[in-house]
Write an enzyme that holds these catalytic residues in place. Structure first.
Site, short mmCIF file in Angstrom:
data_model
loop_
_atom_site.label_atom_id
_atom_site.label_comp_id
_atom_site.label_asym_id
_atom_site.label_seq_id
_atom_site.Cartn_x
_atom_site.Cartn_y
_atom_site.Cartn_z
N TYR A 140 67.76 157.32 61.97
CA TYR A 140 68.84 158.27 61.96
C TYR A 140 68.54 159.14 60.96
O TYR A 140 69.16 158.97 59.82
CB TYR A 140 70.10 157.33 62.25
N LYS A 168 66.37 159.50 65.75
CA LYS A 168 67.48 160.61 66.14
C LYS A 168 67.45 161.62 65.21
O LYS A 168 67.97 161.48 63.99
CB LYS A 168 68.89 159.75 66.24
#
Length: 296
Positions: A140, A168
């Site tokens: 992330y 992400k």
């Protein structure tokens, strides 16, 4: 470690980072189940549980497990990614081990918050967490929350790890995004909702998009049309969604989103401090946008 002969996990498509409904300060599990039941048949790839949209920082570990179990019971056939965070490596590894029996598709892991380690330290952080279990890891990359910027070179080095499979992408660096897509070892998922069209059009795998709690089938259609190469049709579906995305993120997520979900009768408009509800003015603007999108 994952069997090297097994097919790699596929994180393509649209993932919904679920909000966590509350009622009287407690998690509202019936509301969570209703939300999951509504979203499950829309063509999404799966759910992200206990991400930032789910106010995970305000949930203790038992609450997080209870949320995960409710989602798993309600939509058994859809894969689940669990968001985890922290800055204590030992405790984070232990949490990964505790999640080992939860049949997860992946773990969504940011850099340790506040500490701002070196790039070598970031490589160690993600490698150690990936090595703590057998579940694929999604990086992330969100420097405005963690304070750490993952460089292109660091991400390409992490792509060598057999259990680090996707990212992400909230990094805000279009060049880095394109380099990761071109490299091909990590599946690139747009993490900024407004960037999902461009990311997938350039070859990204999909998106993790909070906005897609609303107009879900339309978001799914946009990604499908892009994968099919129908750029003009995808653009026609996408452009009317932009005012919705802009309004949903004009105040701290998930306040605006919960306001609309509450208006639809799916949950109470409740958040845990320090998160706050959306203003009445923003709620009305969102309702107008929703109504416009729903017209034939």
């Amino acid at each position: 470690m994952q069997d090297t002969l097994s097919p790699p996990p596929d994180f393509s498509g649209l993932w919904i980072p679920l909000v966590t409904p509350f009622r009287d300060e407690a998690i509202d599990h019936p509301a969570l189940a209703r939300l999951v039941e509504q979203l499950a048949p829309t063509g999404i790839a799966g759910f992200v549980v206990c991400g930032s949209t789910g106010e995970s920082a305000a949930l203790d570990s038992d609450e997080q497990l209870a949320v995960l179990d409710t989602v798993a019971r309600t939509a058994r056939s859809l894969p689940r990614i669990m968001g985890i965070s922290g800055y204590h490596l030992g405790k984070t590894r232990e949490w990964v081990r505790r999640l080992a029996d939860r049949e997860l598709a992946g773990l969504l892991v940011p850099a340790p918050s506040y500490i701002r380690p070196s790039q070598a330290g970031l490589i160690d952080w993600f490698s150690e967490i990936a090595g703590a279990g057998a579940v694929p890891l999604l990086i992330y990359d969100i420097p405005y929350r963690t304070g750490s910027t993952l460089t292109r070179e660091t991400l390409l080095a992490l792509a060598d790890h057999p259990l680090i499979r996707a990212i992400k992408d909230c990094g805000g660096d279009a060049g880095k995004t394109r380099a990761l897509i071109a490299d091909g070892r990590l599946q690139v998922l747009a993490g900024e909702d407004a960037q999902m069209f461009s990311t997938v059009a350039e070859g990204g795998a999909g998106a993790i998009a909070a906005s897609a709690h609303l107009q879900t089938e339309r978001f799914v259609k946009v990604l499908r049309l892009l994968r099919e190469g129908s750029l003009a049709d995808a653009r026609a579906q996408w452009q009317p969604l932009l005012p919705l995305i802009e309004a949903l993120f004009s105040d701290a997520n998930p306040g605006p989103l919960k306001a609309i979900l509450a208006n639809e009768g799916l949950m109470q408009d409740d958040l845990r401090a320090p998160m706050t509800r959306a203003s009445d003015e923003l709620r009305e603007r969102l309702l107008e946008i929703q109504a416009a999108l729903s017209r034939p």
